[in-house]
Design a protein around this motif. Structure first.
Motif, mmCIF file in Angstrom:
data_model
loop_
_atom_site.group_PDB
_atom_site.id
_atom_site.type_symbol
_atom_site.label_atom_id
_atom_site.label_comp_id
_atom_site.label_asym_id
_atom_site.label_seq_id
_atom_site.Cartn_x
_atom_site.Cartn_y
_atom_site.Cartn_z
ATOM 1 N N ARG A 168 0.843 -1.193 0.000
ATOM 2 C CA ARG A 168 0.000 0.000 0.000
ATOM 3 C C ARG A 168 0.875 1.239 0.000
ATOM 4 N NH1 ARG A 168 0.011 2.837 4.713
ATOM 5 N NH2 ARG A 168 0.537 1.709 6.598
ATOM 6 N N SER A 169 0.299 2.345 -0.392
ATOM 7 C CA SER A 169 0.981 3.636 -0.329
ATOM 8 C C SER A 169 1.088 4.070 1.125
ATOM 9 C CB SER A 169 0.181 4.675 -1.115
ATOM 10 O OG SER A 169 0.639 5.969 -0.819
ATOM 11 N N ASP A 170 2.229 4.677 1.480
ATOM 12 C CA ASP A 170 2.387 5.205 2.835
ATOM 13 C C ASP A 170 2.416 6.731 2.815
ATOM 14 O OD1 ASP A 170 2.513 4.703 5.569
ATOM 15 O OD2 ASP A 170 4.697 4.887 5.614
ATOM 16 N N GLY A 171 1.925 7.298 1.739
ATOM 17 C CA GLY A 171 1.849 8.752 1.645
ATOM 18 C C GLY A 171 2.831 9.302 0.638
ATOM 19 N N GLU A 172 2.567 10.503 0.200
ATOM 20 C CA GLU A 172 3.386 11.154 -0.814
ATOM 21 C C GLU A 172 4.831 11.277 -0.353
ATOM 22 O OE1 GLU A 172 3.476 15.353 -3.235
ATOM 23 O OE2 GLU A 172 1.548 14.614 -2.489
ATOM 24 N N GLY A 173 5.759 10.901 -1.258
ATOM 25 C CA GLY A 173 7.178 11.008 -0.969
ATOM 26 C C GLY A 173 7.733 9.906 -0.099
ATOM 27 N N ARG A 174 6.925 8.937 0.261
ATOM 28 C CA ARG A 174 7.388 7.827 1.101
ATOM 29 C C ARG A 174 7.314 6.529 0.295
ATOM 30 N NH1 ARG A 174 4.745 8.451 6.924
ATOM 31 N NH2 ARG A 174 6.371 6.922 7.314
ATOM 32 N N PRO A 175 8.194 5.578 0.575
ATOM 33 C CA PRO A 175 8.158 4.315 -0.175
ATOM 34 C C PRO A 175 6.912 3.502 0.188
ATOM 35 C CG PRO A 175 9.755 4.188 1.604
ATOM 36 C CD PRO A 175 9.258 5.607 1.575
#
Length: 135
Positions: free
Chosen positions: A64-71
């Motif tokens: 899942r995405s962990d937020g903008e700019g994070r892996p």
């Protein structure tokens, strides 16, 4: 024509009639099962009803995405979970009834002892297809 996804489950579905796990099949039984699946796909390809299909390895992970700019975040694999997809096939057929007919035929692939598995397959229409099930 409407597309349907046929899902084969390692576990999570109701037990099949010939409920011997594949890791206890002989190499010849596995070869017969794979040959049946390939023959089924070839026949559907000739009729224009086969789109694609693959067997899946049990390994994998949730991502899942962990937020903008994070892996991305990963978790798993969870081979011990109740549900594990063994493979899938996409068919393009004229009706829900034809999809069910083909899933029933695919359910009879040979397993242990060369006997049909009679496994449960999950049949799901692609979202873009209008509902074709009548009550």
């Amino acid at each position: 024509m409407a597309k349907y996804l046929l899902l084969k489950h390692y576990r999570g579905a109701p037990s099949s009639v010939n409920d011997v796990p594949m890791d206890r099949w002989t190499p010849e039984e596995i070869d017969a099962h794979v040959a049946y699946m390939q023959g089924f796909a070839t026949r559907l390809g000739e009729s224009g009803e086969y789109v694609d299909g693959q067997a899946l390895a049990p390994e994998g992970a949730w991502v899942r995405s962990d937020g903008e700019g994070r892996p991305p975040v990963t978790d798993g694999p969870f081979a011990e979970t109740k549900d594990l997809i063994a493979g899938w096939m996409v068919i393009d057929v004229d009706s829900w009834e034809r999809a069910v007919e083909l899933a029933g035929e695919l359910s009879a692939a040979p397993g242990a002892g060369g006997k049909p598995i009679h496994e449960w397959l999950e049949v799901r229409p692609f979202l873009g297809a209008p509902p074709t099930v009548t009550e």
